[in-house]
Motif scaffolding. Structure first.
Motif, short mmCIF file in Angstrom:
data_model
loop_
_atom_site.label_atom_id
_atom_site.label_comp_id
_atom_site.label_asym_id
_atom_site.label_seq_id
_atom_site.Cartn_x
_atom_site.Cartn_y
_atom_site.Cartn_z
N PHE A 117 12.83 13.70 -24.08
CA PHE A 117 11.60 13.80 -24.91
C PHE A 117 10.57 14.27 -24.16
CE2 PHE A 117 10.68 10.37 -21.51
CZ PHE A 117 9.51 10.26 -21.44
N ASP A 118 9.46 14.75 -24.70
CA ASP A 118 8.31 15.53 -24.31
C ASP A 118 7.42 14.53 -23.80
OD1 ASP A 118 6.48 17.41 -23.64
OD2 ASP A 118 6.06 18.08 -25.48
N ARG A 119 7.34 14.37 -22.45
CA ARG A 119 6.68 13.28 -21.72
C ARG A 119 4.94 13.60 -21.88
NH1 ARG A 119 7.11 11.62 -15.51
NH2 ARG A 119 5.64 9.97 -15.33
N VAL A 120 4.83 14.91 -21.73
CA VAL A 120 3.28 15.26 -22.09
C VAL A 120 2.82 14.73 -23.41
CG1 VAL A 120 1.51 17.16 -21.93
CG2 VAL A 120 3.30 16.89 -20.28
N ALA A 121 3.40 15.30 -24.39
CA ALA A 121 3.27 14.97 -25.98
C ALA A 121 3.16 13.49 -26.29
CB ALA A 121 3.89 15.59 -26.84
#
Length: 150
Positions: A117-121
Motif C-alpha cells: 500500500f502507499d503509506r504516504v497517501a
C-alpha cells in the motif's frame, strides 16, 4: 426531530478528517496523557483487531500488541481530543472485521500476510485536499465576474 438534534451535536464533536483505519492494520496511535498539570504524548503501536462505527462520532478501534510476552489491548475513540494522531505503518490482508482469534495465537501463527500500500497517501488526511479546493474557487469567481462585465 430529537434525532436530528442529536446528530448535529454528534457531528460537532467529530474531527474534520481521520485516517481510514481497517482491521489488520498495524498502527501507531499517539495519545495525550495528563500527569499532574502537564500533558505528554505516548505512542501505542499494535495491530487493529476491531473497527466499530466507522462513520459515527463514536468511531472506535481496538489495538493489540504484545508487551513483555503479555497481550495488551487498548481501545481508542477516533474523534477523541486525547487521540493526537493515528499513523498506519503496515496493512495486512484480512477477511473479517473482528480479529479476536489473534488473542489465542502466539508466535508465527499470529502473523498476518502483509499487503502493499502507499503509506504516504494513506496517512495523508483528506482535510489537506479540502483546504486546497477553496483556494481555487475565488479564481473561478473572478473569471465569471470578468465575463459578466464584458
Amino acid at each position: 426531530m430529537s434525532f436530528l438534534v442529536l446528530k448535529k451535536i454528534g457531528d460537532a464533536q467529530k474531527k474534520k478528517a481521520i485516517v481510514d483505519v481497517r482491521s489488520g492494520d498495524t498502527v501507531k496511535v499517539t495519545q495525550k496523557i495528563k500527569e499532574g498539570e502537564k500533558f505528554r504524548l505516548q505512542v501505542f503501536e499494535g495491530v487493529v483487531i476491531r473497527v466499530d462505527r466507522k462513520e459515527s462520532h463514536t468511531a472506535r478501534i481496538v489495538v493489540r500488541k504484545i508487551a513483555s510476552g503479555i497481550g495488551v489491548e487498548k481501545s481508542f475513540l477516533m474523534h477523541s481530543p486525547l487521540v493526537e494522531k493515528v499513523e498506519i505503518v503496515k496493512r495486512a490482508k484480512v477477511r473479517r472485521n473482528n480479529l479476536s482469534y489473534l488473542r489465542n495465537r502466539s508466535g508465527k501463527s499470529a502473523r498476518l500476510v502483509a499487503k502493499d500500500f502507499d503509506r504516504v497517501a494513506v496517512n495523508t488526511l483528506k482535510e489537506d485536499v479540502a483546504a486546497e479546493a477553496p483556494a481555487e474557487a475565488p479564481v473561478e469567481a473572478e473569471k465569471t465576474e470578468e465575463v459578466a462585465a464584458a
